[in-house]
Design an enzyme around this catalytic site. Structure first.
Site, PDB file in Angstrom:
ATOM      1  N   GLY A 278     -35.046 -37.087   2.203  1.00 49.08           N
ATOM      2  CA  GLY A 278     -34.712 -35.676   2.075  1.00 49.08           C
ATOM      3  C   GLY A 278     -35.433 -34.723   2.992  1.00 49.08           C
ATOM      4  CE1 TYR A 364     -22.695 -31.700   2.081  1.00 46.58           C
ATOM      5  CE2 TYR A 364     -22.837 -32.249   4.410  1.00 46.58           C
ATOM      6  CZ  TYR A 364     -22.685 -32.641   3.099  1.00 46.58           C
ATOM      7  OH  TYR A 364     -22.532 -33.965   2.806  1.00 46.58           O
ATOM      8  CB  CYS A 391      -3.517 -29.238  11.513  1.00 43.86           C
ATOM      9  SG  CYS A 391      -2.844 -30.065  12.936  1.00 43.86           S
TER      10      CYS A 391
END
Ligand code: LLP
Length: 463
Positions: A278, A364, A391
């Site tokens: 992390g 995100y 698209c």
């Protein structure tokens, strides 16, 4: 998130009210070493090179879009983690960030272990020669086939994520005549959100077993009672792209308090704790990531202190960095296609890839940097949005950045820090062909994951 439009005026003015850039950088040709791989630099003629090779040559040979990975940088970062944690701790690279057989070999050579979370990742690791006992198997819903493959191959540990899984893994291990080393993943009650952590309701977590309401202690009780399992430790992973060490410290304290409770109840001192991955990286010049040695020191100190206070032997610590090792080592190279200035707003620069090779911006709201890399320019900065060829209007690679206003179709631009969670999350949306990953080192470039072809797409289409 809404963004205010630029009041009428020049596109390069300091116009953004939200987002990363409030003004253009002083020098558009500069490459901030924080966000670019170590061997990236500009040659005297202005072309950017990596691993001793100019991007113009790389584009010619391998095409665009493509990810170029600085192998020396990857190895250096892997080694830095290994060295920082020393012999009393283990570093498991989190394969979900990006995994290929070359990566497995580099990790093996640099003395790292590997965390996998699917049968596919396990197969990749084993096929490239990672010893099974250096592999940890993760996941919140491992299938019986995956559990069987993991136990049969002899993985060093399976991280148990639910009560059903405790029973399932014990049962499969026993039926194979084995006793599987396992850790229990607990939810410590802190949720990391990039720059901060907040307390979170346990029932809102898909992963792990909650510490606070006694569920984790119950999971330990069950695991200790089953013959097919050898419970070796407790696991915690608090989130991703975190800069603040405070969340890890709270997690370490709470995990140690569980070890103390287990010792008090069962007379057993579990020998391992894993504090997950992390750690954040720099995507833009504003990000200030922590160095592995700072992290190792902080975690080592807190675990030692808490164990001394609880009169526990200090367990063996492990960590699982993914992004922090591979993220900064690669950039995505694109060719500029169409350029569309929207008066008073910004200029849309379309590239030959997009959300199929980098979904992070759409998913995100991630921030990225971008630079013109096939030449330098002294032109005025213009505010751009780098978009793909899919698209969707949400097909954005870099939301807000500045590029020189003489940018033209055919120029090469590169987005740094795309080594983690870009190729590994790439898709075939619009039947895009997923780009190759090319490792560059000491003047040599080698494809480690080749570009997909139309034949690859059609091979799966058997209707
Ligand atoms: N260990 C466990 C149990 C994990 O679930 C993860 C990431 C890691 C280690 C490695 O985390 P890292 O050091 O790479 O932050 N797709 C998202 C990130 C998802 C992370 C999932 N778990 C993104 O692109 O930001």
């Amino acid at each position: 998130m809404s963004r205010s439009a630029h009041p009428a005026g020049p596109r390069h003015a300091d116009v953004l009210t939200e987002g990363h850039y409030s003004a253009p950088p002083a020098d558009l040709n500069a490459l901030d070493p924080k966000v670019w791989a170590h061997t990236v630099s500009r040659t005297d003629d202005g072309v950017v090179r990596v691993g001793g090779i100019e991007v113009t040559r790389l584009a010619e040979e391998f095409g665009t879009p493509a990810y170029f990975m600085d192998e020396a940088d990857f190895r250096e970062r892997a080694r830095a983690w290994r060295t920082a944690f020393g012999h009393d701790a283990d570093v498991f690279y989190a394969g979900k960030a990006f995994l290929s057989r070359a990566i497995v070999r580099w990790l093996h050579e640099e003395g790292l272990n590997l965390d996998v979370c699917s049968g596919g990742e396990l197969a990749t690791a084993l096929s490239a020669g990672m010893p099974a006992d250096r592999i940890a198997f993760h996941g919140n819903n491992k299938s019986a086939v995956e559990i069987t493959a993991a136990i049969e191959s002899g993985v060093g540990r399976i991280v148990l994520d639910s009560f059903q899984e405790i029973v399932r893994v014990a049962h499969i291990a026993q039926s194979l005549g084995k006793r599987q080393r396992v850790q229990i993943r607990v939810t410590v009650g802190v949720e990391a959100h990039t720059h901060e952590f907040i307390a979170t309701a346990h029932e809102d977590q898909k992963f792990g077993i909650a510490l606070a309401d006694g569920q984790a202690a119950e999971a330990v009780r069950r695991a200790l009672s089953l013959d097919g399992l050898e419970l070796v430790g407790i696991h915690s992973h608090i989130g991703s792209q975190i800069f603040d060490m405070a969340g890890f410290e709270v997690a370490a304290r709470r995990v140690v308090s569980l070890l103390a409770a287990v010792r008090d109840e069962h007379g057993v001192e579990l020998p391992e704790i894993d504090l997950g991955g992390g750690l954040g990286i720099a995507y833009t010049s504003d990000d200030d990531p922590r160095e592995p040695h700072e992290i190792a020191k902080a975690l080592g100190e807190i675990v030692t202190r808490e164990c001394e206070a609880a009169k526990l032997r200090t367990p063996r610590i492990s960590v699982e960095p993914g992004r922090a090792i591979v993220g900064p080592t690669a950039f995505t190279l694109y060719e500029v296609g169409t350029i569309k200035p929207l008066d008073g707003l910004r200029t849309y620069v379309s590239v030959d890839g997009g959300m199929s090779d980098n979904i992070r911006t759409a998913l995100y709201d991630a921030e990225y940097s971008v630079a013109l890399v096939s030449r330098t320019s002294d032109a005025e900065p213009m505010l751009v949005r780098v978009v793909g060829k899919h698209c969707e209007s949400g097909d954005i690679v870099v939301k807000d950045a500045f590029l020189p206003s003489d940018l033209a179709p055919g120029d090469l631009i590169a987005v740094p820090a795309t080594g983690a969670y870009c190729r590994s999350m790439a898709s075939n949306y619009n039947h895009a062909l997923r780009p190759p990953v090319v490792a560059v080192r000491d003047g040599e470039a080698r494809v480690i994951v080749r570009r997909e072809t139309e034949e690859d797409l059609l091979r799966l289409d058997v209707g």
